[in-house]
Design an enzyme around this catalytic site. Sequence first.
Site, short mmCIF file in Angstrom:
data_model
loop_
_atom_site.label_atom_id
_atom_site.label_comp_id
_atom_site.label_asym_id
_atom_site.label_seq_id
_atom_site.Cartn_x
_atom_site.Cartn_y
_atom_site.Cartn_z
N SER A 100 0.84 -1.21 0.00
CA SER A 100 0.00 0.00 0.00
C SER A 100 0.87 1.27 0.00
O SER A 100 0.54 2.25 -0.66
CB SER A 100 -0.97 0.00 1.18
OG SER A 100 -0.27 0.17 2.38
N ASN B 76 14.05 3.98 4.78
CA ASN B 76 13.08 2.98 5.23
C ASN B 76 11.99 3.68 6.04
O ASN B 76 12.20 4.76 6.57
CB ASN B 76 13.80 1.95 6.12
CG ASN B 76 12.85 0.88 6.64
OD1 ASN B 76 12.01 0.36 5.92
ND2 ASN B 76 12.98 0.55 7.92
N HIS C 269 9.45 2.90 9.32
CA HIS C 269 9.20 1.97 10.42
C HIS C 269 7.90 2.39 11.12
O HIS C 269 7.70 3.58 11.38
CB HIS C 269 10.38 2.00 11.41
CG HIS C 269 10.24 0.98 12.48
ND1 HIS C 269 10.46 -0.37 12.26
CD2 HIS C 269 9.85 1.09 13.77
CE1 HIS C 269 10.23 -1.04 13.37
NE2 HIS C 269 9.85 -0.18 14.31
N ASP D 259 16.74 -0.73 11.67
CA ASP D 259 16.01 0.45 12.18
C ASP D 259 16.91 1.43 12.92
O ASP D 259 16.55 1.95 13.98
CB ASP D 259 14.87 0.00 13.12
CG ASP D 259 13.95 -0.98 12.45
OD1 ASP D 259 13.70 -0.83 11.24
OD2 ASP D 259 13.48 -1.92 13.12
C1 GRF Z 1 4.39 -0.57 6.75
O1 GRF Z 1 3.61 -0.49 7.90
C2 GRF Z 1 5.79 -0.13 7.05
O2 GRF Z 1 5.89 0.71 8.14
C3 GRF Z 1 6.51 -1.40 7.34
O3 GRF Z 1 5.90 -2.37 6.52
C4 GRF Z 1 4.55 -1.99 6.28
C5 GRF Z 1 4.30 -2.13 4.81
O4 GRF Z 1 2.93 -2.01 4.51
N1 GRF Z 1 7.93 -1.26 7.12
P1 GRF Z 1 2.45 -1.99 3.01
O5 GRF Z 1 2.92 -3.28 2.35
O6 GRF Z 1 3.05 -0.81 2.37
O7 GRF Z 1 0.96 -1.92 3.07
#
Ligand code: GRF
Length: 291
Positions: A107, A201, A203, A244
Amino acid sequence: MFEKLKQRWGVNGVQMLLILCTFALGGSLCGVAGRKLMGLTGLENGVLWILLYIVLITLLWPFCVLLISIPFGQFSFFIKYLAKIWNRMSGNKTKVSVAIFASGAGSNAEKIIEHAMLANKSGKGHYSVDLIVCNKPGAGVLAIAARYGIETLLIDKEQFFKGDGYVTKLKNLGIQFIVLAGFLWKVPTSLIRAYPDKIINIHPALLPGYGGKGMYGSKVHEAIIAAGDKESGITIHYVDELYDHGSIIFQGRCAIDEKDTAETLAQKIHVLEHRHYPQVIEDLLKMQNSR
Ligand code: GRF
């Protein structure tokens, strides 16, 4: 120094040697051709001769290098290299070519792609998403890539960690910046060195809290709810060799109320991520592009 160049250009030792030979022979050819042409002008050695010679070899150099690159099999490297120099000199700001590494639903990747498309349509964008890198066949993000006609690269664990971390492939595709969005494998040193300060990244918590190995997805939200925290958020940060850990670029916050569960918190976090991640990338690449 050679190691640094190898990483920056994404080439192996043999290609590096061929490139250096092309530079050396191309330069010599340029010098010889320049002198021959100067001979035709009938000018005597002097200031005017030197000035004309400098102009001449500056104009001749790209052609000589390109010519020599053909027998050395380096034409495609040099055409891109010269295009980069030209863009820099002419102040022509091209879009930063981004690869998104994702292995889940995607997403965030979708929001980042949509943002770039809209911004570029209105002429205000600074990046384009040119590649989706994924380590999970069947991941939702691959369907998103297909929908937007974006190239995908399915990576293999062995090559990622023990090979060159796909550096050569990424450099050959012209990738300049890497965005992790739900990518769970640790990024290997080879890739970090090849893209210094060019891998970020997101998090789903306020780092340094609730980060590190094993802290991902629902595990993060469950730990936060179990701890009874009144606030959570997102952290966008540079990627270094530790999970992280790299320096923080942006944090966004949301309140947690008594009724929240790990699932409702995850939804709040996704809203924050979708709102901020594309814009943070845009701002960052605007800044990098203007350097
Ligand atoms: C997100 O919540 C991000 O913070 C974490 O992985 C998740 C990915 O979600 N690193 P999506 O696949 O983008 O919906």
